[in-house]
Design an enzyme around this catalytic site. Structure first.
Site, PDB file in Angstrom:
ATOM      1  N   GLY A  36      31.502  39.812  18.280  1.00 45.61           N
ATOM      2  CA  GLY A  36      32.831  40.052  18.591  1.00 45.61           C
ATOM      3  C   GLY A  36      32.664  38.509  20.103  1.00 45.61           C
ATOM      4  O   GLY A  36      31.251  38.704  20.853  1.00 45.61           O
ATOM      5  N   ARG A  46      26.853  25.392  26.040  1.00 49.12           N
ATOM      6  CA  ARG A  46      26.689  23.928  26.510  1.00 49.12           C
ATOM      7  C   ARG A  46      25.657  24.332  27.173  1.00 49.12           C
ATOM      8  O   ARG A  46      25.012  22.910  27.783  1.00 49.12           O
ATOM      9  CB  ARG A  46      27.878  24.375  27.732  1.00 49.12           C
ATOM     10  CG  ARG A  46      28.450  22.643  28.910  1.00 49.12           C
ATOM     11  CD  ARG A  46      29.657  23.047  29.361  1.00 49.12           C
ATOM     12  NE  ARG A  46      29.556  21.848  29.722  1.00 49.12           N
ATOM     13  CZ  ARG A  46      29.371  21.620  31.328  1.00 49.12           C
ATOM     14  NH1 ARG A  46      28.689  23.236  31.982  1.00 49.12           N
ATOM     15  NH2 ARG A  46      29.526  21.243  32.737  1.00 49.12           N
ATOM     16  N   VAL A  48      22.630  26.039  26.806  1.00 45.71           N
ATOM     17  CA  VAL A  48      21.979  25.954  26.477  1.00 45.71           C
ATOM     18  C   VAL A  48      21.589  23.857  25.863  1.00 45.71           C
ATOM     19  O   VAL A  48      20.496  23.458  25.860  1.00 45.71           O
ATOM     20  CB  VAL A  48      21.878  26.360  24.955  1.00 45.71           C
ATOM     21  CG1 VAL A  48      20.569  26.667  24.098  1.00 45.71           C
ATOM     22  CG2 VAL A  48      21.579  28.301  25.488  1.00 45.71           C
ATOM     23  N   GLY A 127      26.144  40.370  21.321  1.00 41.77           N
ATOM     24  CA  GLY A 127      26.653  41.978  21.864  1.00 41.77           C
ATOM     25  C   GLY A 127      25.632  42.727  21.151  1.00 41.77           C
ATOM     26  O   GLY A 127      24.269  42.102  20.870  1.00 41.77           O
ATOM     27  N   ILE A 151      32.534  41.971  25.973  1.00 44.43           N
ATOM     28  CA  ILE A 151      33.146  42.381  26.995  1.00 44.43           C
ATOM     29  C   ILE A 151      32.897  44.063  26.933  1.00 44.43           C
ATOM     30  O   ILE A 151      33.560  44.109  28.829  1.00 44.43           O
ATOM     31  CB  ILE A 151      34.806  42.276  26.510  1.00 44.43           C
ATOM     32  CG1 ILE A 151      35.441  42.562  25.131  1.00 44.43           C
ATOM     33  CG2 ILE A 151      35.397  40.399  26.168  1.00 44.43           C
ATOM     34  CD1 ILE A 151      36.943  42.861  25.419  1.00 44.43           C
ATOM     35  N   ASP A 152      32.240  44.598  27.061  1.00 43.72           N
ATOM     36  CA  ASP A 152      31.721  45.993  26.654  1.00 43.72           C
ATOM     37  C   ASP A 152      31.153  46.103  27.844  1.00 43.72           C
ATOM     38  O   ASP A 152      31.549  47.793  28.409  1.00 43.72           O
ATOM     39  CB  ASP A 152      32.091  46.575  25.495  1.00 43.72           C
ATOM     40  CG  ASP A 152      33.054  46.437  24.123  1.00 43.72           C
ATOM     41  OD1 ASP A 152      33.754  45.798  24.432  1.00 43.72           O
ATOM     42  OD2 ASP A 152      32.244  46.153  23.366  1.00 43.72           O
ATOM     43  N   ALA A 211      45.806  52.887  38.715  1.00 40.84           N
ATOM     44  CA  ALA A 211      45.707  54.015  37.844  1.00 40.84           C
ATOM     45  C   ALA A 211      46.019  55.463  38.496  1.00 40.84           C
ATOM     46  O   ALA A 211      44.760  55.395  39.402  1.00 40.84           O
ATOM     47  CB  ALA A 211      45.186  53.773  36.711  1.00 40.84           C
ATOM     48  N   LYS A 238      55.213  59.528  43.203  1.00 38.15           N
ATOM     49  CA  LYS A 238      54.697  58.269  42.361  1.00 38.15           C
ATOM     50  C   LYS A 238      56.354  57.221  42.028  1.00 38.15           C
ATOM     51  O   LYS A 238      56.903  58.131  41.483  1.00 38.15           O
ATOM     52  CB  LYS A 238      54.091  58.714  41.460  1.00 38.15           C
ATOM     53  CG  LYS A 238      52.489  59.170  42.198  1.00 38.15           C
ATOM     54  CD  LYS A 238      51.565  58.414  41.880  1.00 38.15           C
ATOM     55  CE  LYS A 238      50.139  58.214  43.015  1.00 38.15           C
ATOM     56  NZ  LYS A 238      49.561  57.182  43.038  1.00 38.15           N
ATOM     57  N   VAL A 279      43.964  40.424  22.748  1.00 36.47           N
ATOM     58  CA  VAL A 279      43.664  39.581  24.342  1.00 36.47           C
ATOM     59  C   VAL A 279      43.238  39.527  24.726  1.00 36.47           C
ATOM     60  O   VAL A 279      42.582  38.827  25.487  1.00 36.47           O
ATOM     61  CB  VAL A 279      45.454  40.157  24.727  1.00 36.47           C
ATOM     62  CG1 VAL A 279      45.667  39.584  25.840  1.00 36.47           C
ATOM     63  CG2 VAL A 279      46.633  40.171  23.841  1.00 36.47           C
TER      64      VAL A 279
HETATM   65  O1  F6P Z   1      32.349  44.665  21.201  1.00 34.82           O
HETATM   66  C1  F6P Z   1      33.936  43.344  21.575  1.00 34.82           C
HETATM   67  C2  F6P Z   1      34.729  44.481  20.591  1.00 34.82           C
HETATM   68  O2  F6P Z   1      35.775  43.893  21.421  1.00 34.82           O
HETATM   69  C3  F6P Z   1      34.970  45.778  21.337  1.00 34.82           C
HETATM   70  O3  F6P Z   1      35.886  46.070  22.470  1.00 34.82           O
HETATM   71  C4  F6P Z   1      35.330  46.103  20.138  1.00 34.82           C
HETATM   72  O4  F6P Z   1      35.992  47.967  19.303  1.00 34.82           O
HETATM   73  C5  F6P Z   1      35.585  45.756  18.704  1.00 34.82           C
HETATM   74  O5  F6P Z   1      34.692  44.590  19.736  1.00 34.82           O
HETATM   75  C6  F6P Z   1      36.301  45.057  18.252  1.00 34.82           C
HETATM   76  O6  F6P Z   1      35.690  44.145  17.122  1.00 34.82           O
HETATM   77  P1  F6P Z   1      36.567  43.463  16.424  1.00 34.82           P
HETATM   78  O7  F6P Z   1      37.252  41.950  16.413  1.00 34.82           O
HETATM   79  O8  F6P Z   1      35.918  43.582  15.037  1.00 34.82           O
HETATM   80  O9  F6P Z   1      38.662  44.207  15.944  1.00 34.82           O
END
Ligand code: F6P
Length: 348
Positions: A36, A46, A48, A127, A151-152, A211, A238, A279
């Site tokens: 991903g 850049r 590297v 990742g 991003i995870d 939240a 709330k 997004v």
């Molecule tokens: O590992 C990054 C990620 O965006 C996860 O958060 C998500 O579950 C997965 O990749 C989605 O993968 P794909 O873009 O292959 O649908």
């Protein structure tokens, strides 16, 4: 003010390492992005390329990650080839999930291509799956340095991975907007965020975005109490009830988003669901991700020049270190207990 461009290497030269000797060993490196995409990958590519060139190396980019290693998609990089990319999301090298690299035949072809191009070292930016691929390369005798980019934030041994900060800010931007409409209508909203089986994005976005409830993977949920909780919150004054749900959270075998939508939908305030989806992966990287990508990229080049292999660049308390890739992928990080503890009292 001019900044000496090779402080770092001067420091290495001052220590016991014979840098000239190292340079004769490593002449040509390759860099790839895999899995991903994550904002900040370009900053890393850049760094590297430019830091590698500054050290006298030939630098090649491999397009489409491990798939490109197999399909022989090597392209020589020069300084201009990475011009203007630091501010862009995605990755100029493109990326792929490449199951064919899990097969021995695919790996064999990749190794033959690396050898035919005379590549002495590879920087793998990606990742968890990408880092597992790097372990395979290392086991096959290729010098490899991994850079955590996802991003995870689910890679162990590093405080942060490339892309996390930008994704969090994207989520916050969406949450703030959703809050406006939720408040205007006195509604509940479920906002599902990415993160695979890890709850980093959900927890941190939930706390930073104010939240009312955060649902994490592997968290026991009493569905029957939730309807009452939502009604009580509105009665306390709330104006909205925002629930951030991690995509990996499940309740009674269903996605938590589905299960909660059903229950909260029974309240007199109604519910709307927003799945933020991809997004979260796009957009211009934040300053933090540009700097992190840049530092990781330069550190990866340094490690290769030092003759290292099988390491991943990691950020610990502001410093960049190298840790075994195998350690990073076998020990996923814990969510910070202070932030976990704060989630409930701050939502009142
Ligand atoms: O590992 C990054 C990620 O965006 C996860 O958060 C998500 O579950 C997965 O990749 C989605 O993968 P794909 O873009 O292959 O649908």
């Amino acid at each position: 003010m001019s900044i000496p461009s090779h402080n770092r290497r001067n420091k290495i030269a001052e220590s016991v390492i014979d840098y000239t000797d190292m340079r004769t060993k490593i002449k040509r490196i390759a860099v790839l992005t895999s899995g991903g995409d994550a904002p900040g990958m370009n900053a890393c590519v850049r760094a590297v390329v430019r830091d590698g060139l500054a050290a006298g190396l030939d630098v090649y980019g491999v397009r489409r990650g491990y798939a490109g290693l197999i399909n022989n998609e090597f392209v020589e990089m020069d300084s201009r080839s990475v011009g203007g990319i630091i501010r862009h999301g995605g990755t100029i090298l493109m990326t792929a999930r490449a199951p064919e690299f899990c097969d021995e035949a695919g790996r064999k072809t990749a190794l033959e291509n690396l050898s035919a191009w005379g590549i002495d070292g590879v920087v793998v930016i990606g990742g968890d799956g990408s880092l597992h691929g790097a372990i395979e390369l290392d086991a096959a005798g290729v010098k490899v340095i991994g850079v955590p980019a996802s991003i995870d934030n689910d890679i162990g041994g590093t405080d942060m991975s490339i892309g996390v900060d930008t994704a969090l800010n994207t989520i916050l931007d969406a949450m703030d907007k959703i809050k406006d409409t939720a408040t205007a209508h006195q509604r509940s909203f479920l906002i599902e965020v990415m993160g695979r089986r890890h709850g980093y994005l959900a927890l941190n976005a939930g706390v930073a975005g104010g939240a009312e409830m955060i649902i994490l993977p592997n968290q026991p949920i009493d569905l029957s109490a939730i309807e009452k909780e939502v009604n009580a919150a509105f009665r306390r004054g709330k104006p909205h009830f925002i629930v951030v749900v991690a995509e990996g959270a499940e309740i009674d075998g269903r996605t938590a988003t589905h299960a909660l939508a059903e229950v909260i939908g029974q309240t007199e305030y109604g519910v709307r669901v927003t799945v933020l989806g991809h997004v979260q992966r796009g957009g211009s990287p934040t300053a933090y991700d540009r700097i992190l990508g840049t530092r990781f990229g330069a550190a990866a080049v340094d490690m290769l020049l030092d003759g290292k292999t099988g390491l991943m660049t990691a950020m610990r308390g502001g410093e960049i270190i190298g840790i075994p890739i195998s350690e990073a992928v076998s020990s996923p990080p814990h969510l910070h207990p202070d932030i976990l503890r704060l989630a409930e009292p701050l939502s009142m």
